[in-house]
Design a protein around this motif. Structure first.
Motif, PDB file in Angstrom:
ATOM      1  N   LEU A 155      -8.851  -1.993   7.878  1.00 26.58           N
ATOM      2  CA  LEU A 155      -7.449  -2.013   8.279  1.00 26.58           C
ATOM      3  C   LEU A 155      -6.733  -2.612   6.918  1.00 26.58           C
ATOM      4  O   LEU A 155      -7.051  -3.369   6.037  1.00 26.58           O
ATOM      5  CB  LEU A 155      -7.240  -2.993   9.294  1.00 26.58           C
ATOM      6  N   ARG A 156      -5.460  -1.935   6.891  1.00 24.25           N
ATOM      7  CA  ARG A 156      -4.448  -2.730   5.860  1.00 24.25           C
ATOM      8  C   ARG A 156      -3.243  -3.069   6.423  1.00 24.25           C
ATOM      9  O   ARG A 156      -2.874  -2.288   7.082  1.00 24.25           O
ATOM     10  CB  ARG A 156      -4.467  -1.444   4.587  1.00 24.25           C
ATOM     11  N   PHE A 157      -2.757  -4.093   6.046  1.00 27.09           N
ATOM     12  CA  PHE A 157      -1.534  -4.601   6.759  1.00 27.09           C
ATOM     13  C   PHE A 157      -0.560  -4.745   5.751  1.00 27.09           C
ATOM     14  O   PHE A 157      -0.712  -5.252   4.579  1.00 27.09           O
ATOM     15  CB  PHE A 157      -1.894  -6.084   7.128  1.00 27.09           C
ATOM     16  N   GLU A 158       0.367  -4.242   5.938  1.00 30.17           N
ATOM     17  CA  GLU A 158       1.698  -3.961   5.246  1.00 30.17           C
ATOM     18  C   GLU A 158       2.528  -5.589   4.996  1.00 30.17           C
ATOM     19  O   GLU A 158       2.290  -6.256   6.170  1.00 30.17           O
ATOM     20  CB  GLU A 158       2.801  -2.888   5.352  1.00 30.17           C
ATOM     21  N   THR A 159       2.951  -5.733   3.817  1.00 28.43           N
ATOM     22  CA  THR A 159       3.829  -7.150   3.763  1.00 28.43           C
ATOM     23  C   THR A 159       5.341  -6.947   4.517  1.00 28.43           C
ATOM     24  O   THR A 159       5.692  -5.688   4.529  1.00 28.43           O
ATOM     25  CB  THR A 159       3.951  -7.528   2.535  1.00 28.43           C
ATOM     26  N   GLN A 160       5.984  -7.986   4.785  1.00 27.90           N
ATOM     27  CA  GLN A 160       7.270  -7.704   5.490  1.00 27.90           C
ATOM     28  C   GLN A 160       8.203  -7.292   4.185  1.00 27.90           C
ATOM     29  O   GLN A 160       8.972  -6.593   4.489  1.00 27.90           O
ATOM     30  CB  GLN A 160       7.874  -9.152   6.003  1.00 27.90           C
ATOM     31  N   GLU A 161       8.017  -7.774   3.076  1.00 22.59           N
ATOM     32  CA  GLU A 161       8.777  -7.467   1.756  1.00 22.59           C
ATOM     33  C   GLU A 161       8.662  -5.761   1.681  1.00 22.59           C
ATOM     34  O   GLU A 161       9.627  -5.088   1.392  1.00 22.59           O
ATOM     35  CB  GLU A 161       8.566  -7.958   0.777  1.00 22.59           C
ATOM     36  N   ALA A 162       7.613  -5.220   1.816  1.00 20.13           N
ATOM     37  CA  ALA A 162       7.418  -3.793   1.656  1.00 20.13           C
ATOM     38  C   ALA A 162       7.941  -3.165   2.932  1.00 20.13           C
ATOM     39  O   ALA A 162       8.843  -2.037   2.517  1.00 20.13           O
ATOM     40  CB  ALA A 162       5.803  -3.180   1.722  1.00 20.13           C
ATOM     41  N   GLU A 163       8.000  -3.605   4.176  1.00 19.70           N
ATOM     42  CA  GLU A 163       8.607  -3.005   4.999  1.00 19.70           C
ATOM     43  C   GLU A 163      10.015  -3.175   4.903  1.00 19.70           C
ATOM     44  O   GLU A 163      11.031  -2.038   5.285  1.00 19.70           O
ATOM     45  CB  GLU A 163       8.277  -3.455   6.389  1.00 19.70           C
ATOM     46  N   GLU A 164      10.787  -4.351   4.466  1.00 20.21           N
ATOM     47  CA  GLU A 164      12.132  -4.217   4.149  1.00 20.21           C
ATOM     48  C   GLU A 164      12.661  -3.402   3.137  1.00 20.21           C
ATOM     49  O   GLU A 164      13.481  -2.661   3.078  1.00 20.21           O
ATOM     50  CB  GLU A 164      12.416  -5.772   3.813  1.00 20.21           C
TER      51      GLU A 164
END
Length: 159
Positions: A113-122
């Motif tokens: 599993l890979r979780f994206e960071t909030q900064e990347a989503e923003e």
């Protein structure tokens, strides 16, 4: 821009964190079965991460740990987990919040599993709002509305 509706991404993120919590709880109770072992990468800058100063200096942004042969005191709660690992014959306790996780991989069964960071989503949201084709970006080329969904390919972990 405020979003309305169902936050599928956030719900999926929390569900996957729950899956990891369940796996770690089983390992804490029964040990690692068979050839299972985990590579866990986390953001060392997360405010909930607790680790020795010398480890934080060595890994100022991100660290990958391996839970395999030698680990101790694995405990899991709603927010994260603690584990003691051996670093050069020096046992060191770590506290890792689930929100700090970046990847969780069990190579014995090709699961990851890979979780994206909030900064990347923003950043992605900012880029979506800046259309470069001169159109309003409401429709995809095939005429289907863009719902902001994300397709996750699992083929890489299948045998």
């Amino acid at each position: 821009m405020a979003r309305t509706g169902i936050d599928y991404g956030g719900m999926m993120h929390r569900a996957l964190q729950g899956l990891i919590a369940d796996v770690l709880e089983r390992v804490a109770e029964h040990g690692l079965p068979g050839d299972h072992h985990f590579f866990i990468t986390f953001d060392t800058r997360d405010e909930g991460v607790e680790m020795a100063d010398w480890l934080r200096e060595r890994y100022p942004e991100e660290m990958t740990i391996v839970i395999q042969h030698w680990f101790d005191n694995l405990t899991v709660d709603d927010e994260g987990f603690t584990v003691t690992l051996n670093f050069g014959n020096s046992p060191e306790p770590l506290r890792i919040p689930f929100d700090a996780l970046r990847t969780f991989v069990d190579p014995s069964v090709e699961f990851g599993l890979r979780f994206e960071t909030q900064e990347a989503e923003e950043d992605d949201e900012d880029e979506e709002g800046e259309g470069t084709d001169g159109e309003d970006g409401d429709d995809s080329p095939d005429g289907a509305p863009n719902g902001g969904g994300e397709v996750v390919q699992l083929d890489r972990w299948r045998k």
